[in-house]
Design a protein around this motif. Structure first.
Motif, PDB file in Angstrom:
ATOM      1  N   GLN A 118       0.915  -1.273   0.133  1.00  0.00           N
ATOM      2  CA  GLN A 118       0.029   0.048  -0.242  1.00  0.00           C
ATOM      3  C   GLN A 118       0.760   1.170  -0.011  1.00  0.00           C
ATOM      4  O   GLN A 118       0.519   2.190  -0.742  1.00  0.00           O
ATOM      5  N   THR A 119       2.113   1.103   0.739  1.00  0.00           N
ATOM      6  CA  THR A 119       2.869   2.335   0.931  1.00  0.00           C
ATOM      7  C   THR A 119       3.544   2.488  -0.637  1.00  0.00           C
ATOM      8  O   THR A 119       3.643   3.607  -1.220  1.00  0.00           O
ATOM      9  N   ASP A 120       4.044   1.270  -1.427  1.00  0.00           N
ATOM     10  CA  ASP A 120       4.180   1.658  -2.752  1.00  0.00           C
ATOM     11  C   ASP A 120       3.190   2.429  -3.609  1.00  0.00           C
ATOM     12  O   ASP A 120       3.521   3.408  -4.286  1.00  0.00           O
ATOM     13  N   VAL A 121       2.041   2.023  -3.408  1.00  0.00           N
ATOM     14  CA  VAL A 121       1.000   2.371  -4.495  1.00  0.00           C
ATOM     15  C   VAL A 121       0.549   4.061  -3.921  1.00  0.00           C
ATOM     16  O   VAL A 121       0.516   4.849  -4.682  1.00  0.00           O
ATOM     17  N   SER A 122       0.730   4.305  -2.684  1.00  0.00           N
ATOM     18  CA  SER A 122       0.434   5.532  -2.152  1.00  0.00           C
ATOM     19  C   SER A 122       1.648   6.501  -2.597  1.00  0.00           C
ATOM     20  O   SER A 122       1.361   7.835  -3.146  1.00  0.00           O
ATOM     21  N   ARG A 123       2.853   6.035  -2.650  1.00  0.00           N
ATOM     22  CA  ARG A 123       4.069   7.009  -3.194  1.00  0.00           C
ATOM     23  C   ARG A 123       4.024   7.199  -4.717  1.00  0.00           C
ATOM     24  O   ARG A 123       4.197   8.228  -5.307  1.00  0.00           O
ATOM     25  N   MET A 124       3.317   6.211  -5.531  1.00  0.00           N
ATOM     26  CA  MET A 124       3.325   6.230  -6.652  1.00  0.00           C
ATOM     27  C   MET A 124       2.173   7.378  -7.426  1.00  0.00           C
ATOM     28  O   MET A 124       2.469   7.878  -8.242  1.00  0.00           O
ATOM     29  N   ILE A 125       1.303   7.548  -6.583  1.00  0.00           N
ATOM     30  CA  ILE A 125       0.197   8.365  -7.030  1.00  0.00           C
ATOM     31  C   ILE A 125       0.089   9.760  -6.029  1.00  0.00           C
ATOM     32  O   ILE A 125      -0.827  10.362  -6.144  1.00  0.00           O
ATOM     33  N   GLY A 126       1.223   9.659  -4.804  1.00  0.00           N
ATOM     34  CA  GLY A 126       1.119  10.894  -4.004  1.00  0.00           C
ATOM     35  C   GLY A 126       0.027  11.135  -3.105  1.00  0.00           C
ATOM     36  O   GLY A 126      -0.545  12.218  -2.967  1.00  0.00           O
ATOM     37  N   VAL A 127      -0.562  10.076  -2.270  1.00  0.00           N
ATOM     38  CA  VAL A 127      -1.314   9.895  -1.465  1.00  0.00           C
ATOM     39  C   VAL A 127      -0.818   9.318  -0.282  1.00  0.00           C
ATOM     40  O   VAL A 127       0.257   8.675  -0.176  1.00  0.00           O
ATOM     41  N   SER A 128      -1.521   9.387   0.952  1.00  0.00           N
ATOM     42  CA  SER A 128      -0.985   8.648   2.088  1.00  0.00           C
ATOM     43  C   SER A 128      -1.445   7.032   1.955  1.00  0.00           C
ATOM     44  O   SER A 128      -2.316   6.595   1.479  1.00  0.00           O
ATOM     45  N   GLY A 129      -0.253   6.249   2.543  1.00  0.00           N
ATOM     46  CA  GLY A 129      -0.815   4.965   2.848  1.00  0.00           C
ATOM     47  C   GLY A 129      -2.029   4.744   3.492  1.00  0.00           C
ATOM     48  O   GLY A 129      -2.761   3.531   2.862  1.00  0.00           O
ATOM     49  N   GLY A 130      -2.407   5.399   4.370  1.00  0.00           N
ATOM     50  CA  GLY A 130      -3.653   5.145   5.265  1.00  0.00           C
ATOM     51  C   GLY A 130      -4.929   5.299   4.304  1.00  0.00           C
ATOM     52  O   GLY A 130      -5.756   4.647   4.409  1.00  0.00           O
ATOM     53  N   LEU A 131      -4.897   6.217   3.522  1.00  0.00           N
ATOM     54  CA  LEU A 131      -5.942   6.464   2.466  1.00  0.00           C
ATOM     55  C   LEU A 131      -6.095   5.276   1.636  1.00  0.00           C
ATOM     56  O   LEU A 131      -7.137   4.645   1.402  1.00  0.00           O
ATOM     57  N   ILE A 132      -5.188   4.696   0.992  1.00  0.00           N
ATOM     58  CA  ILE A 132      -4.983   3.342  -0.065  1.00  0.00           C
ATOM     59  C   ILE A 132      -5.684   2.379   1.050  1.00  0.00           C
ATOM     60  O   ILE A 132      -6.452   1.704   0.550  1.00  0.00           O
ATOM     61  N   SER A 133      -5.327   2.335   1.989  1.00  0.00           N
ATOM     62  CA  SER A 133      -5.803   1.040   3.159  1.00  0.00           C
ATOM     63  C   SER A 133      -7.446   1.411   3.201  1.00  0.00           C
ATOM     64  O   SER A 133      -8.027   0.429   3.031  1.00  0.00           O
ATOM     65  N   HIS A 134      -7.753   2.662   3.457  1.00  0.00           N
ATOM     66  CA  HIS A 134      -8.996   2.713   3.738  1.00  0.00           C
ATOM     67  C   HIS A 134      -9.920   2.562   2.540  1.00  0.00           C
ATOM     68  O   HIS A 134     -11.190   1.982   2.544  1.00  0.00           O
ATOM     69  N   ILE A 135      -9.352   2.795   1.285  1.00  0.00           N
ATOM     70  CA  ILE A 135     -10.109   2.689   0.225  1.00  0.00           C
ATOM     71  C   ILE A 135     -10.191   1.053  -0.135  1.00  0.00           C
ATOM     72  O   ILE A 135     -11.208   0.619  -0.663  1.00  0.00           O
ATOM     73  N   GLU A 136      -9.200   0.421  -0.170  1.00  0.00           N
ATOM     74  CA  GLU A 136      -9.060  -1.119  -0.317  1.00  0.00           C
ATOM     75  C   GLU A 136     -10.086  -1.722   0.577  1.00  0.00           C
ATOM     76  O   GLU A 136     -10.595  -2.692   0.143  1.00  0.00           O
TER      77      GLU A 136
END
Length: 81
Positions: A18-36
């Motif tokens: 999730q951290t990889d994805v967050s860095r690639m698109i410029g958002v927080s890892g927590g946001l990716i976690s919540h969306i997933e």
């Protein structure tokens, strides 16, 4: 967790965190976690970014309310073998 989302399956298939994805698109890892995990809906800019990152249409990843789509049981069986 309510089940696996298409976002999570695509991310894991690529070996990304999730951290990889967050860095690639410029958002927080927590946001990716919540969306997933379907804790919250996504906003249009984020939907576009994730769609582009994974190379799939937005509507295959998100429903009309911006919630991540769950992978259906049949698709999961096909993935499993």
């Amino acid at each position: 967790m309510t089940g696996l989302t298409r976002l999570e399956i695509l991310r894991r298939a690529r070996g990304w965190t999730q951290t990889d994805v967050s860095r690639m698109i410029g958002v927080s890892g927590g946001l990716i976690s919540h969306i997933e995990r379907r804790v919250r809906s996504s906003y249009p800019k984020l939907r576009r970014a994730l769609s582009e990152l994974y190379g799939v249409p937005e509507e295959s990843l998100f429903d009309d309310l911006g919630m991540a789509r769950l992978i259906d049981a049949e698709a999961l069986r096909r993935l499993a073998g």
